[in-house]
Write a protein that holds these residues in place. Sequence first.
Motif, PDB file in Angstrom:
ATOM      1  N   ARG A  88       0.836  -1.207   0.000  1.00 37.33           N
ATOM      2  CA  ARG A  88       0.000   0.000   0.000  1.00 37.33           C
ATOM      3  C   ARG A  88       0.871   1.258   0.000  1.00 37.33           C
ATOM      4  O   ARG A  88       0.582   2.228  -0.701  1.00 37.33           O
ATOM      5  N   ARG A  89       1.947   1.237   0.786  1.00 36.22           N
ATOM      6  CA  ARG A  89       2.835   2.398   0.829  1.00 36.22           C
ATOM      7  C   ARG A  89       3.504   2.632  -0.520  1.00 36.22           C
ATOM      8  O   ARG A  89       3.628   3.773  -0.966  1.00 36.22           O
ATOM      9  N   VAL A  90       3.958   1.573  -1.156  1.00 34.10           N
ATOM     10  CA  VAL A  90       4.594   1.707  -2.467  1.00 34.10           C
ATOM     11  C   VAL A  90       3.594   2.258  -3.478  1.00 34.10           C
ATOM     12  O   VAL A  90       3.927   3.144  -4.286  1.00 34.10           O
ATOM     13  N   ALA A  91       2.363   1.782  -3.435  1.00 34.92           N
ATOM     14  CA  ALA A  91       1.340   2.288  -4.358  1.00 34.92           C
ATOM     15  C   ALA A  91       1.113   3.777  -4.139  1.00 34.92           C
ATOM     16  O   ALA A  91       0.993   4.541  -5.106  1.00 34.92           O
ATOM     17  N   LEU A  92       1.064   4.210  -2.887  1.00 34.82           N
ATOM     18  CA  LEU A  92       0.892   5.633  -2.595  1.00 34.82           C
ATOM     19  C   LEU A  92       2.084   6.451  -3.093  1.00 34.82           C
ATOM     20  O   LEU A  92       1.911   7.529  -3.662  1.00 34.82           O
ATOM     21  N   LEU A  93       3.276   5.939  -2.880  1.00 31.76           N
ATOM     22  CA  LEU A  93       4.465   6.649  -3.349  1.00 31.76           C
ATOM     23  C   LEU A  93       4.481   6.748  -4.870  1.00 31.76           C
ATOM     24  O   LEU A  93       4.834   7.801  -5.426  1.00 31.76           O
ATOM     25  N   LEU A  94       4.107   5.681  -5.555  1.00 31.15           N
ATOM     26  CA  LEU A  94       4.049   5.714  -7.014  1.00 31.15           C
ATOM     27  C   LEU A  94       3.006   6.719  -7.492  1.00 31.15           C
ATOM     28  O   LEU A  94       3.228   7.451  -8.459  1.00 31.15           O
ATOM     29  N   GLN A  95       1.874   6.760  -6.796  1.00 28.47           N
ATOM     30  CA  GLN A  95       0.827   7.707  -7.158  1.00 28.47           C
ATOM     31  C   GLN A  95       1.318   9.149  -6.960  1.00 28.47           C
ATOM     32  O   GLN A  95       1.125  10.003  -7.818  1.00 28.47           O
ATOM     33  N   ARG A  96       1.978   9.396  -5.832  1.00 33.22           N
ATOM     34  CA  ARG A  96       2.492  10.747  -5.576  1.00 33.22           C
ATOM     35  C   ARG A  96       3.547  11.134  -6.608  1.00 33.22           C
ATOM     36  O   ARG A  96       3.576  12.279  -7.074  1.00 33.22           O
ATOM     37  N   ALA A  97       4.421  10.207  -6.949  1.00 35.57           N
ATOM     38  CA  ALA A  97       5.456  10.496  -7.943  1.00 35.57           C
ATOM     39  C   ALA A  97       4.821  10.809  -9.290  1.00 35.57           C
ATOM     40  O   ALA A  97       5.248  11.740  -9.991  1.00 35.57           O
ATOM     41  N   ALA A  98       3.786  10.065  -9.659  1.00 35.08           N
ATOM     42  CA  ALA A  98       3.097  10.324 -10.928  1.00 35.08           C
ATOM     43  C   ALA A  98       2.422  11.693 -10.903  1.00 35.08           C
ATOM     44  O   ALA A  98       2.452  12.427 -11.900  1.00 35.08           O
ATOM     45  N   GLU A  99       1.829  12.052  -9.779  1.00 28.69           N
ATOM     46  CA  GLU A  99       1.189  13.366  -9.658  1.00 28.69           C
ATOM     47  C   GLU A  99       2.216  14.484  -9.761  1.00 28.69           C
ATOM     48  O   GLU A  99       1.976  15.495 -10.427  1.00 28.69           O
ATOM     49  N   GLN A 100       3.363  14.306  -9.126  1.00 25.92           N
ATOM     50  CA  GLN A 100       4.408  15.326  -9.209  1.00 25.92           C
ATOM     51  C   GLN A 100       4.928  15.456 -10.632  1.00 25.92           C
ATOM     52  O   GLN A 100       5.181  16.561 -11.110  1.00 25.92           O
ATOM     53  N   GLU A 101       5.091  14.327 -11.287  1.00 28.19           N
ATOM     54  CA  GLU A 101       5.554  14.354 -12.672  1.00 28.19           C
ATOM     55  C   GLU A 101       4.545  15.076 -13.558  1.00 28.19           C
ATOM     56  O   GLU A 101       4.915  15.883 -14.405  1.00 28.19           O
ATOM     57  N   ALA A 102       3.265  14.807 -13.350  1.00 28.20           N
ATOM     58  CA  ALA A 102       2.227  15.472 -14.134  1.00 28.20           C
ATOM     59  C   ALA A 102       2.217  16.967 -13.845  1.00 28.20           C
ATOM     60  O   ALA A 102       2.051  17.785 -14.758  1.00 28.20           O
ATOM     61  N   ASP A 103       2.407  17.343 -12.586  1.00 25.24           N
ATOM     62  CA  ASP A 103       2.455  18.760 -12.225  1.00 25.24           C
ATOM     63  C   ASP A 103       3.647  19.453 -12.891  1.00 25.24           C
ATOM     64  O   ASP A 103       3.525  20.579 -13.367  1.00 25.24           O
ATOM     65  N   GLN A 104       4.772  18.773 -12.927  1.00 30.59           N
ATOM     66  CA  GLN A 104       5.965  19.358 -13.535  1.00 30.59           C
ATOM     67  C   GLN A 104       5.789  19.517 -15.044  1.00 30.59           C
ATOM     68  O   GLN A 104       6.247  20.493 -15.626  1.00 30.59           O
ATOM     69  N   LEU A 105       5.123  18.558 -15.649  1.00 31.98           N
ATOM     70  CA  LEU A 105       4.917  18.645 -17.093  1.00 31.98           C
ATOM     71  C   LEU A 105       3.953  19.772 -17.462  1.00 31.98           C
ATOM     72  O   LEU A 105       4.079  20.372 -18.517  1.00 31.98           O
ATOM     73  N   SER A 106       3.003  20.036 -16.579  1.00 27.51           N
ATOM     74  CA  SER A 106       2.015  21.079 -16.876  1.00 27.51           C
ATOM     75  C   SER A 106       2.474  22.458 -16.407  1.00 27.51           C
ATOM     76  O   SER A 106       1.848  23.462 -16.742  1.00 27.51           O
ATOM     77  N   ALA A 107       3.564  22.529 -15.649  1.00 25.79           N
ATOM     78  CA  ALA A 107       4.051  23.816 -15.148  1.00 25.79           C
ATOM     79  C   ALA A 107       4.749  24.584 -16.266  1.00 25.79           C
ATOM     80  O   ALA A 107       5.130  24.033 -17.290  1.00 25.79           O
ATOM     81  N   ALA A 108       4.919  25.863 -16.028  1.00 26.47           N
ATOM     82  CA  ALA A 108       5.609  26.722 -17.001  1.00 26.47           C
ATOM     83  C   ALA A 108       7.067  26.285 -17.099  1.00 26.47           C
ATOM     84  O   ALA A 108       7.640  25.788 -16.132  1.00 26.47           O
ATOM     85  N   PRO A 109       7.674  26.478 -18.258  1.00 28.48           N
ATOM     86  CA  PRO A 109       9.098  26.140 -18.403  1.00 28.48           C
ATOM     87  C   PRO A 109       9.940  26.903 -17.382  1.00 28.48           C
ATOM     88  O   PRO A 109       9.585  28.001 -16.943  1.00 28.48           O
ATOM     89  N   LEU A 110      11.059  26.319 -16.983  1.00 29.08           N
ATOM     90  CA  LEU A 110      11.898  26.938 -15.962  1.00 29.08           C
ATOM     91  C   LEU A 110      12.346  28.337 -16.351  1.00 29.08           C
ATOM     92  O   LEU A 110      12.473  29.219 -15.489  1.00 29.08           O
ATOM     93  N   ALA A 111      12.582  28.574 -17.629  1.00 36.30           N
ATOM     94  CA  ALA A 111      13.025  29.891 -18.063  1.00 36.30           C
ATOM     95  C   ALA A 111      11.962  30.950 -17.802  1.00 36.30           C
ATOM     96  O   ALA A 111      12.287  32.131 -17.613  1.00 36.30           O
ATOM     97  N   ASP A 112      10.704  30.553 -17.740  1.00 37.68           N
ATOM     98  CA  ASP A 112       9.610  31.504 -17.526  1.00 37.68           C
ATOM     99  C   ASP A 112       9.250  31.657 -16.047  1.00 37.68           C
ATOM    100  O   ASP A 112       8.416  32.491 -15.706  1.00 37.68           O
ATOM    101  N   GLN A 113       9.841  30.872 -15.178  1.00 36.73           N
ATOM    102  CA  GLN A 113       9.498  30.925 -13.759  1.00 36.73           C
ATOM    103  C   GLN A 113      10.426  31.891 -13.031  1.00 36.73           C
ATOM    104  O   GLN A 113      11.598  32.008 -13.351  1.00 36.73           O
TER     105      GLN A 113
END
Length: 67
Positions: free
Chosen positions: A37-62
């Motif tokens: 269960r813990r591994v599943a939660l960690l994988l879910q959180r990692a996927a959410e962070q990855e999705a957030d990073q992909l949808s965020a503005a490029p680093l040059a614009d931040q």
Amino acid sequence: MSDVTRLEEALAEAMRTVDDLNKVVTDQAARIDVLERRVALLLQRAAEQEADQLSAAPLADQKPPHW
């Protein structure tokens, strides 16, 4: 000591061993369930962070964090 008595003692010892091993296996199964269960939660959180990073503005614009 008769053969029957020795067999009964051996059987009793074997049954104790099986009971002890059963407890160990049961405890391990419970721990594995928790870890899965813990591994599943960690994988879910990692996927959410990855999705957030992909949808965020490029680093040059931040703006830098100290601004």
